[in-house]
Design an enzyme around this catalytic site. Structure first.
Site, PDB file in Angstrom:
ATOM      1  N   HIS A 143       1.729   6.236   5.359  1.00 50.38           N
ATOM      2  CA  HIS A 143       1.240   5.888   4.023  1.00 50.38           C
ATOM      3  C   HIS A 143      -0.230   6.301   3.993  1.00 50.38           C
ATOM      4  O   HIS A 143      -0.919   6.218   5.010  1.00 50.38           O
ATOM      5  CB  HIS A 143       1.258   4.378   3.765  1.00 50.38           C
ATOM      6  CG  HIS A 143       2.589   3.707   3.815  1.00 50.38           C
ATOM      7  ND1 HIS A 143       3.160   3.286   4.977  1.00 50.38           N
ATOM      8  CD2 HIS A 143       3.429   3.323   2.823  1.00 50.38           C
ATOM      9  CE1 HIS A 143       4.313   2.686   4.710  1.00 50.38           C
ATOM     10  NE2 HIS A 143       4.503   2.691   3.411  1.00 50.38           N
ATOM     11  N   ASP A 192      -2.492   3.807   5.687  1.00 52.01           N
ATOM     12  CA  ASP A 192      -2.323   3.605   7.138  1.00 52.01           C
ATOM     13  C   ASP A 192      -3.327   4.491   7.864  1.00 52.01           C
ATOM     14  O   ASP A 192      -3.853   4.132   8.918  1.00 52.01           O
ATOM     15  CB  ASP A 192      -0.952   4.089   7.655  1.00 52.01           C
ATOM     16  CG  ASP A 192       0.214   3.504   6.913  1.00 52.01           C
ATOM     17  OD1 ASP A 192       0.067   2.406   6.372  1.00 52.01           O
ATOM     18  OD2 ASP A 192       1.281   4.158   6.892  1.00 52.01           O
TER      19      ASP A 192
HETATM   20  C1  XLS Z   1       9.489  -1.344   3.631  1.00 56.04           C
HETATM   21  C2  XLS Z   1       9.745   0.078   3.660  1.00 56.04           C
HETATM   22  C3  XLS Z   1       8.516   0.967   3.838  1.00 56.04           C
HETATM   23  C4  XLS Z   1       8.829   2.382   3.448  1.00 56.04           C
HETATM   24  C5  XLS Z   1       7.632   3.229   3.207  1.00 56.04           C
HETATM   25  O1  XLS Z   1      10.378  -2.169   3.722  1.00 56.04           O
HETATM   26  O2  XLS Z   1      10.709   0.338   4.645  1.00 56.04           O
HETATM   27  O3  XLS Z   1       8.043   0.880   5.133  1.00 56.04           O
HETATM   28  O4  XLS Z   1       9.617   3.005   4.401  1.00 56.04           O
HETATM   29  O5  XLS Z   1       6.825   2.739   2.188  1.00 56.04           O
END
Ligand code: XLS
Ligand code: NI
Ligand code: NI
Length: 445
Positions: free
Chosen positions: A107, A110
């Protein structure tokens, strides 16, 4: 792929992880994942296309609603946010290249420091992205997908693309615009939309129809912008039924497929199926994969698992070989990944606090999918499914059954047929237990 060490080594004492086979006692070795081994027509590495998730592996610190952080990272102490992001990127590439996964995912926030103003946010992200691009070039590691976090910041408490406040929607769009610039710059194979808070908590204050139309329009604009700047990857929607919203619009595979088709987005968008999201929506992981595959929309996988005893998104590393076998059967049946891969959207448990635990977790996940891949290929090679699944439908292959499939018989025709047959229809066994036994035989025989 060469193993990368930045200015400082962050995982000292741990070298590149290699395949040592099932007899090895070395916890820092693969027992089953042998990247160059051929399974069917492709190598294991080419089938599985593993990715490390930045957020879980380099940010998540073990906090839960009841307790503070338990996991420390070497970059925690650095107070300058951009310097910290650089250290983290070094640590990430060191980890990824030692583990040997070909891909990673992140993300925006991140990897780079967040900011209130779009200008500062974009500057931060572009600075970090320049460094990521250089590290990708130096190591051969590729970006499976990136995404925008449009759920953590308080401005998104009522959603992003489905927020009732247009200004929030526009702010989210700015993040996606920058995200697509970044995806194109880094050669991402996909761009993901997980609808974190795209849903609602109370119907009486929510215009569901309008929110969903906004979401479709938002995704259409994103698609058009991405294509206009030359983004060639796949757009992915990641279904999830709830958490953090009470009710999320992208509930499960079937819901998302209906949505994409209704709004004419199914040529550019596919699905990113997460195991624990499928189970949260009351389905088996393999079920949601199959629904997506049947629609030609199986794009990528977020590999993890839930806990059988509760219904949360616990994001545990996959260890259940029955589950990975079922998943790989669907994936192989669908012809495998095109732009997708297996991204470990999974986190160590809160009390797994050693740096080595991060390696053990991924090694276990990769070994579990390697076992699942091998078993699934064996089941396919032995023709077991052909015999027991395809034959169940043999009555549609010829004669009147075929006429029915071809649309050459009407309801009255079926009535006449049933009436003329007269005799009772013999029972045909579904052979469920036999098939369950075959899976065990392949796995342990
Ligand atoms: C959350 C999601 C997230 C997505 C990316 O539950 O799995 O991590 O994969 O935003
Ligand atoms: Ni996910
Ligand atoms: Ni998830």
């Amino acid at each position: 792929m060469s193993s990368f060490i930045g200015k400082k080594e962050y995982f000292p004492g741990i070298g590149p992880i290699s395949y040592e086979g099932p007899q090895s006692d070395n916890p820092l070795a693969f027992k089953f994942y042998n990247p160059s081994e051929k399974i069917g027509k492709k190598t294991m590495a080419d089938h599985l296309r593993f990715a490390v998730a930045y957020w879980h592996s380099f940010n998540a610190n073990g906090t839960d609603p009841f307790g503070a952080a338990t996991i420390q990272y070497p970059w925690d102490g650095e107070k300058n946010p951009l310097a910290q992001a650089e250290m983290k990127a070094d640590g990430a590439f060191e980890f990824i290249t030692k583990l040997g996964t070909p891909f990673y995912c992140f993300h925006d926030v991140d990897a780079a420091p967040d900011a209130e103003s779009v200008a500062e946010y974009e500057k931060n992200l572009q600075t970090v992205v320049a460094g990521l691009k250089a590290r990708q070039a130096a190591t051969g590691v590729k970006l499976l997908w990136n995404t925008a976090n449009m759920f953590s910041h308080p401005r998104y408490m009522n959603g992003a693309a489905t927020n009732p406040d247009f200004r929030v929607l526009a702010r989210a769009a700015a993040q996606v615009k920058v995200g697509l610039d970044v995806a194109t710059e880094l050669g991402a194979q996909n761009y993901v939309f997980w609808g974190g808070r795209e849903g609602y908590t109370m119907l009486m204050n929510t215009n569901m129809k309008r929110e969903q139309e906004h979401l479709a329009k938002f995704l259409t604009l994103a698609r058009d912008y991405g294509r206009s700047i030359g983004f060639k990857g796949t757009f992915l929607i990641e279904p999830k039924p709830m958490e953090p919203s009470k009710h999320q619009y992208d509930f499960d595979s079937a819901t998302v497929i209906g949505f994409l088709r209704y709004f004419g987005l199914d040529k550019d968008f596919k699905l990113n199926i997460e195991a624990n999201h499928a189970t949260l929506s009351g389905h088996e992981f393999a079920h949601d994969l199959q629904v997506a595959a049947d629609a030609g929309l199986l794009g990528s996988i977020d590999a993890n698992r839930g806990d059988d005893r509760n219904g949360w998104d616990t994001d545990q590393f996959p260890t259940d070989v029955y589950q990975t076998t079922q998943a790989m059967l669907v994936l192989l049946g669908a012809g495998g990944f095109a732009t997708g891969g297996l991204n470990f959207d999974a986190k160590r448990r809160r009390n797994s606090t050693d740096p080595a635990d991060l390696f053990y977790a991924h090694i276990g996940g990769m070994d579990s999918f390697a076992l699942g891949l091998r078993a699934a290929q064996k089941i396919i090679d032995r023709g077991l499914l052909k015999t027991y699944r395809d034959d169940r439908y043999a009555s549609f292959d010829t004669g009147k059954g075929k006429d029915f499939e071809d649309g050459k018989i009407n309801l009255k025709g079926l009535y006449d047929l049933a009436k003329s047959e007269g005799a009772s229809i013999p029972a045909t066994s579904g052979k469920q237990e036999l098939l369950e036994n075959l899976v065990n035989q392949v796995l342990f025989g």
